[in-house]
Design a protein around this motif. Structure first.
Motif, mmCIF file in Angstrom:
data_model
loop_
_atom_site.group_PDB
_atom_site.id
_atom_site.type_symbol
_atom_site.label_atom_id
_atom_site.label_comp_id
_atom_site.label_asym_id
_atom_site.label_seq_id
_atom_site.Cartn_x
_atom_site.Cartn_y
_atom_site.Cartn_z
ATOM 1 N N LEU A 23 0.864 -1.173 0.000
ATOM 2 C CA LEU A 23 0.000 0.000 0.000
ATOM 3 C C LEU A 23 0.905 1.229 0.000
ATOM 4 C CD1 LEU A 23 -2.656 -1.148 2.619
ATOM 5 C CD2 LEU A 23 -2.728 -1.366 0.144
ATOM 6 N N ALA A 26 1.641 4.142 2.818
ATOM 7 C CA ALA A 26 1.177 3.715 4.140
ATOM 8 C C ALA A 26 2.375 3.457 5.042
ATOM 9 C CB ALA A 26 0.327 2.461 4.034
ATOM 10 N N LEU A 30 -1.294 0.362 9.499
ATOM 11 C CA LEU A 30 -2.177 0.195 8.349
ATOM 12 C C LEU A 30 -3.652 0.197 8.726
ATOM 13 C CD1 LEU A 30 -0.223 -2.579 6.462
ATOM 14 C CD2 LEU A 30 -0.316 -0.149 5.935
ATOM 15 N N GLU A 33 -4.454 3.829 9.302
ATOM 16 C CA GLU A 33 -4.209 4.725 8.177
ATOM 17 C C GLU A 33 -5.103 4.425 6.982
ATOM 18 O OE1 GLU A 33 -0.052 4.850 7.112
ATOM 19 O OE2 GLU A 33 0.547 4.791 9.212
ATOM 20 N N ARG A 34 -5.369 3.143 6.749
ATOM 21 C CA ARG A 34 -6.127 2.729 5.565
ATOM 22 C C ARG A 34 -7.143 1.649 5.939
ATOM 23 N NH1 ARG A 34 -1.789 3.923 1.818
ATOM 24 N NH2 ARG A 34 -2.862 3.265 -0.047
#
Length: 51
Positions: A23, A26, A30, A33-34
């Motif tokens: 990703l 990132a 993770l 963040e996503r």
């Protein structure tokens, strides 16, 4: 070792690995963040191993 070399070595260093995902942009958190992307990837992986 560069990132690409490390990933190529996974089949030897982690013989039971199913897949990898990078990703871009990132960091180490993770799931924070996503979260949408991580949830989707984990859900797909769990469905695949559930058989």
């Amino acid at each position: 070792m560069m990132q690409g070399e490390v990933i190529k070595a996974f089949e030897h260093t982690m013989p039971n690995i199913h897949t990898t995902h990078i990703l871009d942009g990132a960091g180490h958190w993770l799931q924070q963040e996503r979260p949408e992307e991580i949830s989707k990837l984990l859900t797909e992986w769990l469905a695949a191993i559930d058989g």
